[in-house]
Design a protein around this motif. Structure first.
Motif, PDB file in Angstrom:
ATOM      1  N   ARG A 364       0.848  -1.181   0.000  1.00  0.00           N
ATOM      2  CA  ARG A 364       0.000   0.000   0.000  1.00  0.00           C
ATOM      3  C   ARG A 364       0.881   1.227   0.000  1.00  0.00           C
ATOM      4  O   ARG A 364       1.580   1.489   0.969  1.00  0.00           O
ATOM      5  CB  ARG A 364      -0.878  -0.009   1.243  1.00  0.00           C
ATOM      6  N   TYR A 405      -2.733   9.433  -3.299  1.00  0.00           N
ATOM      7  CA  TYR A 405      -1.732   8.599  -3.962  1.00  0.00           C
ATOM      8  C   TYR A 405      -0.992   9.447  -4.991  1.00  0.00           C
ATOM      9  O   TYR A 405      -1.627  10.147  -5.777  1.00  0.00           O
ATOM     10  CB  TYR A 405      -2.372   7.478  -4.762  1.00  0.00           C
ATOM     11  N   HIS A 414      -6.730  -6.955  -1.570  1.00  0.00           N
ATOM     12  CA  HIS A 414      -6.998  -7.182  -0.138  1.00  0.00           C
ATOM     13  C   HIS A 414      -8.497  -7.196   0.085  1.00  0.00           C
ATOM     14  O   HIS A 414      -9.270  -6.829  -0.804  1.00  0.00           O
ATOM     15  CB  HIS A 414      -6.372  -6.057   0.696  1.00  0.00           C
ATOM     16  N   ASP A 416     -11.492  -5.719   2.923  1.00  0.00           N
ATOM     17  CA  ASP A 416     -11.562  -4.680   3.954  1.00  0.00           C
ATOM     18  C   ASP A 416     -11.981  -5.244   5.308  1.00  0.00           C
ATOM     19  O   ASP A 416     -11.765  -4.600   6.334  1.00  0.00           O
ATOM     20  CB  ASP A 416     -12.549  -3.579   3.536  1.00  0.00           C
ATOM     21  N   THR A 451     -10.300   1.257  -9.236  1.00  0.00           N
ATOM     22  CA  THR A 451     -10.461   0.256  -8.174  1.00  0.00           C
ATOM     23  C   THR A 451     -10.949  -1.004  -8.886  1.00  0.00           C
ATOM     24  O   THR A 451     -11.919  -0.939  -9.650  1.00  0.00           O
ATOM     25  CB  THR A 451     -11.505   0.717  -7.150  1.00  0.00           C
ATOM     26  N   HIS A 485     -10.368  -6.616  -3.483  1.00  0.00           N
ATOM     27  CA  HIS A 485     -10.250  -5.483  -4.407  1.00  0.00           C
ATOM     28  C   HIS A 485      -8.870  -4.849  -4.276  1.00  0.00           C
ATOM     29  O   HIS A 485      -8.136  -5.140  -3.331  1.00  0.00           O
ATOM     30  CB  HIS A 485     -11.351  -4.448  -4.128  1.00  0.00           C
ATOM     31  N   LYS A 495      -4.229  10.768  -7.197  1.00  0.00           N
ATOM     32  CA  LYS A 495      -5.551  10.230  -6.860  1.00  0.00           C
ATOM     33  C   LYS A 495      -5.863  10.535  -5.398  1.00  0.00           C
ATOM     34  O   LYS A 495      -5.036  10.311  -4.527  1.00  0.00           O
ATOM     35  CB  LYS A 495      -5.554   8.723  -7.091  1.00  0.00           C
ATOM     36  N   ASN A 499     -12.546   7.111   2.226  1.00  0.00           N
ATOM     37  CA  ASN A 499     -13.461   5.991   2.439  1.00  0.00           C
ATOM     38  C   ASN A 499     -13.915   5.889   3.886  1.00  0.00           C
ATOM     39  O   ASN A 499     -13.232   6.301   4.812  1.00  0.00           O
ATOM     40  CB  ASN A 499     -12.950   4.647   1.881  1.00  0.00           C
TER      41      ASN A 499
HETATM   42  O1  AKG Z   1      -8.005   3.475  -3.652  1.00  0.00           O
HETATM   43  C1  AKG Z   1      -8.810   2.601  -3.933  1.00  0.00           C
HETATM   44  O2  AKG Z   1      -9.356   2.577  -5.037  1.00  0.00           O
HETATM   45  C2  AKG Z   1      -9.128   1.498  -2.956  1.00  0.00           C
HETATM   46  C3  AKG Z   1      -8.691   1.792  -1.561  1.00  0.00           C
HETATM   47  C4  AKG Z   1      -8.994   0.673  -0.643  1.00  0.00           C
HETATM   48  O3  AKG Z   1      -9.352  -0.376  -1.029  1.00  0.00           O
HETATM   49  C5  AKG Z   1      -8.836   0.852   0.818  1.00  0.00           C
HETATM   50  O4  AKG Z   1      -8.402   1.931   1.241  1.00  0.00           O
HETATM   51  O5  AKG Z   1      -9.168  -0.095   1.553  1.00  0.00           O
END
Ligand code: AKG
Ligand code: FE2
Length: 519
Positions: A364, A405, A414, A416, A451, A485, A495, A499
């Motif tokens: 990550r 990002y 991964h 969630d 994603t 995902h 980006k 979330n």
């Molecule tokens: O940045 C994304 O598109 C996914 C991020 C993600 O899956 C997360 O933060 O758990």
């Protein structure tokens, strides 16, 4: 092999072995490049550096000019300074006023000022170090790998037709090769060494230094391959405790395949990785029939203003349910969330559920900030909107997790959820497992950054103002592994996402559960 080369190899070997023992693949990798905000700040810093240096150059030029004027005004043997009163006057003026100017110029050098200004700047900003260049180099290699970019295009500074200001040199190629090697991307490493050598060979005539370099790198091939075998063998022979340390730390799939060869699940890792890349590249994985029955429409909110003004909803997948809400945040709201988060951005860490450690990981790459209810009216509005969209309470959710990002920023495949049913985590602070994820995209990404859900074969592009929503748990409360995902690496641009992980507690009258373990 000469002594220096041997030492260099010993060092690389030690780095790789230390990485394996500590399971820290990020060792020696800086993360300045991982956030576009940090890089933008550094671009500003460089403007200040240029201004300071420009000012220094002007002062130095003036200083030299004064000295030069004095030297040039001396006309050797030409003038009669003794008998001509004007000459005599001018001569004395030169020796007093103008000579003093020279002495001043010699005494008051601006070097100290420029040095102290630059030191102050260095102390007040995070100036990148060598490790940050390596981090950026590794991001390039990751992009090359995911998006099938050709090595020639990268060397030419060409990313999908967008030209960089400079091309890459042979020594850049060697740095990329070394970085790939350190991060256990052995095949890529070989490719970059080869390219570096090719670029060196193309320079004719070659200097002795270049010939020596070619010679050293060619001779090191054998040691590199020995190192590679040794590291692979060590990793393969390690016990489960060491292997579990690797999980989630971004070990390259090619390396995992070699160390877990013949073991259960390795084919699946490879398959998920392959699908991830294809989806990131925008390839269609599923036949058109797979999308039959999926719909777009307007859906009214459960409360407030959206009871009258419906949301624009796209059903992206039906089992498990994956939904995209379009135009659900305004530009002002997105700008505000980014604004509050910017000063809080810090290196993203991951939590290992096998070792319970919180660490930096190559799985990550980006920078994270947490914002919470009450931090700003916008955050409260966003949380209220989520309740409107989903009918779920946000009072038991985590804080809003904002991610920025930069180039190459990504998040490997991964899930969630924590799968609390299978793991003995202390439940209380978690308010149950992560029932659902609401992921807002806060900007348009120029290229990359989708994603993707590799198990389902679908990908969702990052579009400013839209939100991606899915349930992580089945109705039985069990984690749904079909929701694996990943965030594709950002290829061009940056980006921003925010979330919210909505938890199980508090949803008792809002989300129907079942005792049937199969559901
Ligand atoms: O940045 C994304 O598109 C996914 C991020 C993600 O899956 C997360 O933060 O758990
Ligand atoms: Fe996620």
């Amino acid at each position: 092999m000469n002594f220096r080369a041997r030492q260099c190899y010993l060092f690389v070997g030690v780095v790789v072995v230390v990485m394996l023992m500590t399971s820290d693949l990020t060792l020696g990798l800086g993360d300045v490049h991982t956030s576009a905000v940090t890089v933008a700040q550094l671009v500003q810093t460089e403007h200040v550096v240029i201004d300071i240096l420009q000012d220094y150059i002007t002062k130095e030029e003036n200083r030299l000019e004064a000295i030069k004027r004095y030297v040039e005004s001396w006309e050797e043997g030409e003038a009669d300074y003794v008998n001509n009163p004007i000459n005599s006057y001018l001569f004395l003026r030169r020796l007093t006023q103008e000579y003093n100017t020279v002495l001043d110029a010699l005494h008051h050098t601006p070097t100290l000022d420029v040095r102290s200004n630059l030191t102050l700047l260095r102390e007040s900003t995070d100036v990148p170090v060598e490790a940050d260049v390596n981090g950026a180099a590794y991001a390039l290699v990751k992009l090359q790998d995911t998006y099938n970019l050709t090595i020639d295009d990268l060397v030419e500074g060409d990313i999908m037709g967008r030209k960089a200001v400079h091309v890459l040199s042979a020594s850049d190629c060697f740095r990329l090769a070394q970085q790939s090697f350190n991060n256990l991307e052995f095949e890529l490493s070989e490719m970059w060494y080869k390219k570096g050598l090719e670029l060196l060979h193309a320079r004719q005539p070659l200097t002795q230094e270049e010939l020596d370099k070619i010679d050293a790198i060619t001779r090191q091939q054998a040691t590199r391959s020995m190192m590679r075998n040794l590291v692979t063998k060590m990793a393969r022979d390690s016990d489960d405790a060491v292997h579990s340390k690797f999980s989630g730390l971004g070990l390259p799939t090619s390396f995992q395949q070699q160390i877990y060869e013949g073991q259960d699940g390795v084919d699946q890792v490879k398959q998920v990785d392959e699908l991830y890349r294809r989806l990131c590249r925008g390839e269609d994985i599923l036949p058109p029939e797979a999308f039959f029955g999926l719909k777009c429409g307007y859906v009214f909110g459960v409360s407030g203003y959206h009871q009258l003004m419906p949301f624009k909803v796209e059903l992206v997948w039906s089992d498990p349910i994956i939904i995209v809400y379009h135009d659900v945040l305004t530009h002002t709201e997105m700008a505000m969330v980014k604004h509050i988060s910017t000063p809080r951005l810090a290196t993203t860490m991951i939590h290992s559920f096998t070792t319970h450690e919180i660490r930096k990981s190559l799985a990550r790459v980006g920078k994270t900030a947490w914002v919470r209810r009450g931090d700003d009216i916008t955050v409260d509005k966003v949380l209220a909107r989520i309740e409107d969209m989903t009918g779920l309470t946000t009072y038991t959710s985590e804080d809003l997790h904002v991610l920025n990002y930069g180039i190459g920023g990504h998040y490997d495949a991964h899930v969630d959820f924590f799968d609390l049913q299978n793991k003995s985590l202390d439940k209380d602070p978690h308010q149950g497992d992560r029932l659902a994820t609401m992921l807002f995209y806060l900007n348009d990404v120029e290229a990359g950054g989708s994603t993707v859900f590799p198990m389902l074969g679908i990908g969702v592009p990052a579009r400013a103002g839209s939100a991606l929503f899915w349930f992580n748990l089945k109705r039985s409360g069990k984690g749904d592994y079909r929701t694996v995902h990943a965030a594709c690496p950002v290829l061009l641009g940056e980006k921003w996402i925010a979330n919210l992980w909505i938890h199980e507690w508090g949803q008792e009258f809002r989300w129907t559960c079942t005792l049937d373990p199969e559901e």
